[in-house]
Design an enzyme around this catalytic site. Structure first.
Site, mmCIF file in Angstrom:
data_model
loop_
_atom_site.group_PDB
_atom_site.id
_atom_site.type_symbol
_atom_site.label_atom_id
_atom_site.label_comp_id
_atom_site.label_asym_id
_atom_site.label_seq_id
_atom_site.Cartn_x
_atom_site.Cartn_y
_atom_site.Cartn_z
ATOM 1 N N ASP A 1 0.828 -1.214 0.000
ATOM 2 C CA ASP A 1 0.000 0.000 0.000
ATOM 3 C C ASP A 1 0.860 1.260 0.000
ATOM 4 O OD1 ASP A 1 -2.340 1.418 -0.001
ATOM 5 O OD2 ASP A 1 -2.711 1.218 2.156
ATOM 6 N N HIS B 1 3.530 3.171 -8.782
ATOM 7 C CA HIS B 1 3.339 1.737 -9.023
ATOM 8 C C HIS B 1 4.597 1.117 -9.641
ATOM 9 C CE1 HIS B 1 -0.746 1.949 -7.752
ATOM 10 N NE2 HIS B 1 -1.157 2.691 -8.769
ATOM 11 N N LEU C 1 11.978 -20.251 -2.435
ATOM 12 C CA LEU C 1 10.942 -19.298 -2.016
ATOM 13 C C LEU C 1 9.685 -19.560 -2.830
ATOM 14 C CD1 LEU C 1 10.085 -16.742 -0.407
ATOM 15 C CD2 LEU C 1 10.907 -15.380 -2.347
#
Length: 241
Positions: free
Chosen positions: A12, A29, A123
């Site tokens: 966020d 972004h 991962l």
């Protein structure tokens, strides 16, 4: 330091970060996407096994056409770049959410990335795209009802069975959820999966969230007295005596 097995993050603050610098939201972004690459590597180096990020919610379609179009261009670029990132980090990538809503080329890139990275193991990286937890649960219920009608399910529905119908099937629940940029809500994110997750909220916007901030969140996680259903692990037997 006890590193959480699974960390979930709500990414966020990209737009506000850019606006503060006199730049368009799209710039935020782009910077946030670049930071995601960095944090994936940091998480791997710290020993995190599962990392799930909230990148685009079902509600994000309501943003301006200009911003949504910019995000779609960013997804196209990132998904292709993520092939190299996945290989570099031995990272298995999985998209959760209803990505059937995206254009065909984006869907193809998602499927290519998932197939390419499926055998990587260091991962496990989940990207929530067109994701909303209520939508996920409703889709799971409808699939379950179809299977019951077809005779594939008999008997009582258990938590384990229901979990197998969710987008996160096969993944452990998050141990730690981090939300950046100061907001104090879950925003329809992993509501079923985070029943016992520890929450960490930071005012730092996502583009500025770095290794030090991640370590700070993990240190706060280590201060928590982890309990499940109100009973510490190891106490269950003594409570029944």
């Amino acid at each position: 330091m006890n590193v959480p097995n699974h960390i979930a993050i709500i990414l966020d603050g990209n737009g506000r970060w850019a606006k503060k610098r006199g730049m368009p939201r799209g710039y935020g972004h782009v910077k946030g996407c670049e930071n995601l690459e960095t944090i994936c590597e940091v998480a791997k180096d710290l020993g995190v096994k599962y990392l799930t990020v909230y990148a685009f919610s079902t509600e994000n379609w309501k943003r301006s056409k200009e911003e949504v179009d910019g995000l779609m261009r960013l997804f196209r670029s990132y998904l292709k770049k993520c092939l190299k990132i996945a290989k570099k980090n031995d990272m298995c990538v999985r998209v959760i959410g209803d990505y059937s809503a995206f254009d065909a080329d984006i869907r193809e890139s998602i499927e290519k990335l998932q197939e390419f990275s499926k055998d990587f193991k260091t991962l496990h990286f989940q990207i929530a795209l067109n994701y909303g937890s209520r939508d996920e649960i409703l889709r799971a219920v409808n699939r379950l009802l179809r299977d019951e009608k077809d005779g594939k399910i008999t008997g009582k529905v258990t938590e384990e069975m229901f979990s197998s119908y969710l987008d996160t099937a096969g993944l452990p629940d998050p141990d730690l959820m981090i939300r950046t940029s100061g907001e104090l809500r879950l925003s329809n994110y992993l509501l079923w999966q985070m029943a016992y997750t520890e929450f960490y909220f930071t005012p730092v916007p996502w583009p500025d969230f770095d290794r030090e901030e991640l370590i700070r969140a993990i240190e706060k996680y280590n201060e928590r007295d982890r309990r499940y259903g109100g009973v510490k692990e190891g106490e269950a037997c003594s409570k029944q005596d």
